[in-house]
Design a protein around this motif. Structure first.
Motif, short mmCIF file in Angstrom:
data_model
loop_
_atom_site.label_atom_id
_atom_site.label_comp_id
_atom_site.label_asym_id
_atom_site.label_seq_id
_atom_site.Cartn_x
_atom_site.Cartn_y
_atom_site.Cartn_z
N ARG A 97 0.87 -1.18 0.00
CA ARG A 97 0.00 0.00 0.00
C ARG A 97 0.91 1.23 0.00
O ARG A 97 2.10 1.12 0.30
CB ARG A 97 -0.96 0.04 1.20
N VAL A 98 0.29 2.40 -0.30
CA VAL A 98 1.07 3.64 -0.32
C VAL A 98 1.01 4.29 1.06
O VAL A 98 -0.06 4.33 1.67
CB VAL A 98 0.51 4.60 -1.39
N THR A 103 1.55 5.21 11.37
CA THR A 103 0.32 4.49 11.04
C THR A 103 -0.42 4.02 12.29
O THR A 103 0.04 4.24 13.42
CB THR A 103 0.65 3.28 10.12
N LYS A 131 -1.03 -3.60 7.99
CA LYS A 131 0.41 -3.43 7.76
C LYS A 131 1.19 -3.53 9.06
O LYS A 131 2.25 -4.13 9.14
CB LYS A 131 0.70 -2.10 7.03
N SER A 172 -8.25 -0.58 8.95
CA SER A 172 -8.29 -1.93 8.38
C SER A 172 -9.40 -2.81 8.95
O SER A 172 -9.45 -4.01 8.66
CB SER A 172 -6.94 -2.67 8.49
C1 LIG Z 1 -0.80 9.18 -0.99
C2 LIG Z 1 -1.20 8.28 0.16
C3 LIG Z 1 -0.58 8.42 1.39
C4 LIG Z 1 -0.91 7.60 2.46
N1 LIG Z 1 -0.23 7.73 3.63
C5 LIG Z 1 -0.50 6.88 4.66
C6 LIG Z 1 0.30 6.92 5.84
O1 LIG Z 1 1.28 7.68 5.98
N2 LIG Z 1 -0.03 6.08 6.85
C7 LIG Z 1 -1.09 5.19 6.75
O2 LIG Z 1 -1.34 4.47 7.71
N3 LIG Z 1 -1.82 5.11 5.62
C8 LIG Z 1 -1.56 5.93 4.58
N4 LIG Z 1 -2.29 5.84 3.42
C9 LIG Z 1 -3.37 4.82 3.33
C10 LIG Z 1 -2.77 3.43 3.04
O3 LIG Z 1 -2.45 3.34 1.65
C11 LIG Z 1 -3.71 2.27 3.43
O4 LIG Z 1 -4.95 2.40 2.77
C12 LIG Z 1 -3.97 2.20 4.93
O5 LIG Z 1 -2.83 2.52 5.68
C13 LIG Z 1 -4.46 0.80 5.34
O6 LIG Z 1 -3.52 -0.16 4.96
P1 LIG Z 1 -3.42 -1.61 5.64
O7 LIG Z 1 -4.84 -2.12 5.75
O8 LIG Z 1 -2.58 -2.44 4.72
O9 LIG Z 1 -2.80 -1.45 7.00
C14 LIG Z 1 -1.95 6.62 2.31
C15 LIG Z 1 -2.57 6.47 1.06
C16 LIG Z 1 -2.21 7.28 0.01
C17 LIG Z 1 -2.87 7.05 -1.33
#
Ligand SMILES: Cc1cc2nc3c(=O)[nH]c(=O)nc-3n(C[C@H](O)[C@H](O)[C@H](O)COP(=O)(O)O)c2cc1C
Length: 203
Positions: A46-47, A62, A68, A126
């Motif tokens: 993921r980003v 996070t 994650k 999540s």
């Molecule tokens: C540009 C961008 C920046 C992001 N930055 C974060 C971040 O710094 N921390 C975070 O937890 N999720 C961030 N997200 C959301 C994650 O991509 C993801 O949807 C979320 O963390 C849940 O992921 P997981 O279920 O694998 O833990 C970001 C998404 C985008 C598109």
């Protein structure tokens, strides 16, 4: 480009590239793909946002109960990938994961806008929720709870540090003959990391 055009320390080189990406007008120069893996070797990506270096480790913030985070805790190795379109460059990073000290996470948490701090309380990242209203309802609840006072750092929110063992710099080249420069070192579970070695890779 030749390998000797890059700095000997890949972290210094990374910072030079990151500055270039910021100046290039890239919309999200700090967006990077984070790949994690379960203990059973099932990967997910993921980003997330790059939040700077701390003593040579890449900072990530996070929810500590997210997918994650669960993967990073049970299998503390991860990979990052930056892609800067404006520069036609990529950086790949792999290494060991450490939990960020709470003090450091707290300092960052309080530097965020109040709305983001409240959002961290409202979101059980999540997990399944019935609808958006449920999420907004939780946000309103925490807005009231912390009204007139500082928002506390939630127990379920914090940071991870990725201590790099491998950093690769990739530059788009003519005829698909891209330049790839790989830096590697050993990072023992305890003690000091080894010295960086660097080589050129075939594209
Ligand atoms: C540009 C961008 C920046 C992001 N930055 C974060 C971040 O710094 N921390 C975070 O937890 N999720 C961030 N997200 C959301 C994650 O991509 C993801 O949807 C979320 O963390 C849940 O992921 P997981 O279920 O694998 O833990 C970001 C998404 C985008 C598109």
């Amino acid at each position: 480009m030749d390998i000797t055009d890059l700095q000997r320390n890949p972290l210094a080189e990374f910072e030079t590239w990151f500055d270039l990406a910021v100046k290039s007008g890239e919309k999200h120069p700090d967006a990077m793909t984070l790949a994690t893996c379960t203990k059973g070797a099932v990967p997910s990506a993921r980003v997330v946002l790059y939040k700077g270096l701390s003593k040579g480790a890449f900072r990530i913030f996070t929810n500590l109960e997210s997918r994650k985070a669960r993967e990073l805790i049970s299998n503390p190795r991860a990979a990052l990938a930056f892609h800067w379109k404006q520069l036609d460059r990529q950086v790949r990073i792999e290494g060991r994961i450490l939990s960020m000290p709470r003090k450091e996470a707290e300092k960052y948490f309080h530097s965020r806008p109040r709305t983001s701090q409240l959002g961290a309380w409202a979101s059980k990242q999540s997990t399944v929720i019935p609808n958006r209203e449920a999420l907004i309802g939780r946000l309103r609840h925490y807005e009231m709870l912390f009204e007139g006072r500082e928002v506390e750092l939630p127990k379920h929110w914090g940071g991870f540090l990725l201590v790099p063992e491998r950093i690769e710099f990739w530059i788009d080249g003519e005829f698909r003959l891209h330049d790839r420069f790989e830096y590697t070192r050993k990072v023992p579970a305890r003690g000091k990391p080894g010295a960086w070695k660097r080589v050129r890779l075939s594209p």
